[in-house]
Design a protein around this motif. Structure first.
Motif, PDB file in Angstrom:
ATOM      1  N   ARG A 146       0.837  -1.207   0.000  1.00  0.00           N
ATOM      2  CA  ARG A 146       0.000   0.000   0.000  1.00  0.00           C
ATOM      3  C   ARG A 146       0.870   1.256   0.000  1.00  0.00           C
ATOM      4  O   ARG A 146       0.529   2.256  -0.627  1.00  0.00           O
ATOM      5  N   LYS A 195       1.985   2.034  -3.402  1.00  0.00           N
ATOM      6  CA  LYS A 195       0.859   2.269  -4.319  1.00  0.00           C
ATOM      7  C   LYS A 195       0.559   1.039  -5.181  1.00  0.00           C
ATOM      8  O   LYS A 195       0.509   1.101  -6.415  1.00  0.00           O
ATOM      9  N   LYS A 196       0.385  -0.103  -4.479  1.00  0.00           N
ATOM     10  CA  LYS A 196      -0.057  -1.361  -5.098  1.00  0.00           C
ATOM     11  C   LYS A 196       0.964  -2.009  -6.028  1.00  0.00           C
ATOM     12  O   LYS A 196       0.649  -2.997  -6.699  1.00  0.00           O
TER      13      LYS A 196
END
Length: 354
Positions: free
Chosen positions: A52, A55-56
């Motif tokens: 996370r 950002k993935k």
């Protein structure tokens, strides 16, 4: 025989042969793969948080987590193996010197003068003829044999360092791809397993709970008790603190006695030597610190996560180690968990109305 049956038998035969040779191909790496799976389950929540943060993205978090596992597990484990080997050699020579000088026999003989031991021997003589037996010479002989055995195993331990490093390279490689592609792999496995989604999810959740309980519970408690025991021995000037700390870590899995099987006799040994202050301090540390870790953390980390009885968990750990080696610490409880979960699924299937 119908053409469909012939085709099915052919596919089953071909699949059996293929999977047999697949096992032969992967068997040298199975231990590394299993360790990677266990570590991936244990550290996956941390990986998700890191993912996370990035950002993935998957590649960079997977790489960071793999390096993190290397730093917190592989390097300390390698250092421990080398330090342990050195201390086993020192322990052997210390025991050998004490036997030659007669100090060890003197200490063991003095144990027989302790009121508790003396009373126990007197009561035992009422039922068993001990006139031809010398329990302290028997104990002395076994201590000598144990020290010689440990010394002989040291060379194997040192040779195993290179094997350990090579094996963990494959573990880290597998771990990276499990972090990166683990969610897709799990989804694919759930599609292949011929069980309803509810039962598949139950097995997976039980597996996760047992891995967390064993790694974060049993093994973490063992490491903490081993560190506390080793540091206590080091502070009090007792020789081979790494060796005794490692021994206490393994004995912490025993429900009755555990680490007290080491620090208890060590405290008595100090008292017999006349080091009364050190003996009393070690007893206090053993009761109030080392053993208290187990009493406080095990119910919180292990019992709350699993439905396995502590005695069954104990036998599954010991049996797993005997069957699979060190990986049996986790492998044994996982197999027991799978068996109990399948039994529960079977019972639920019987109880459900047809």
């Amino acid at each position: 025989m119908k053409k469909e049956h012939i085709f099915l038998l052919f596919i089953l035969l071909l699949a059996s042969i293929t999977f047999y040779y697949l096992y032969q191909i992967l068997s040298p790496f199975l231990a590394s793969i299993v360790w990677a799976i266990l570590l991936a389950i244990a550290f996956y929540p941390l990986f998700l948080k890191l993912q996370r943060f990035f950002k993935k993205k998957k590649v960079l978090p997977a790489l960071v987590m793999t390096v993190f596992v290397l730093l917190v597990i592989v390097l300390p484990a390698g250092f421990l193996m080398i330090s342990l080997a050195n201390e086993v050699i020192d322990f052997y020579y210390d025991i050998d010197e004490m036997i030659k000088t007669g100090h060890l026999h003197s200490y063991l003989s003095r144990i027989g003068t302790l009121p508790l031991i003396k009373g126990a021997l007197e009561r035992l003589k009422q039922h068993v003829d001990l006139s031809q037996a010398d329990p302290f010479n028997f104990l002395l002989k076994n201590i000598q044999q144990i020290s010689a055995f440990l010394f002989n195993q040291t060379s194997n331990l040192l040779k195993g360092v290179s094997t350990f490093v090579a094996g963990f390279f494959f573990t880290l490689l597998s771990l990276y791809y499990l972090f990166k592609d683990g969610d897709r792999l799990l989804k694919r496995i759930k599609e292949i397993v011929p069980l309803p989604a509810k039962e598949s999810d139950m097995i997976i959740e039980r597996f996760k709970a047992m891995v967390f309980a064993t790694l974060y519970g049993g093994i973490l408690i063992a490491i903490l008790q081993g560190i506390l025991g080793g540091v206590s021995f080091w502070i009090l000037g007792i020789s081979s603190p790494v060796f005794w700390g490692t021994t206490m870590a393994f004995l912490s899995f025993i429900p009755m006695g555990g680490t007290a099987l080491i620090w208890g006799p060590a405290a008595i040994f100090l008292l017999l030597q006349g080091a009364f202050l050190k003996g009393i301090i070690l007893l206090g540390l053993g009761v109030l610190l080392i053993s208290m870790v187990d009493n406080l953390l095990r119910p919180l980390l292990v019992s709350s996560r699993t439905n396995i009885h502590p005695l069954l968990l104990f036998f599954s750990v010991l049996g797993g180690i005997q069957a699979f080696g060190i990986i049996g610490l986790v492998g044994g409880p996982l197999i027991v968990t799978l068996a109990l979960t399948l039994l529960e699924i079977y019972i639920q299937g019987i109880k459900e109305p047809g």
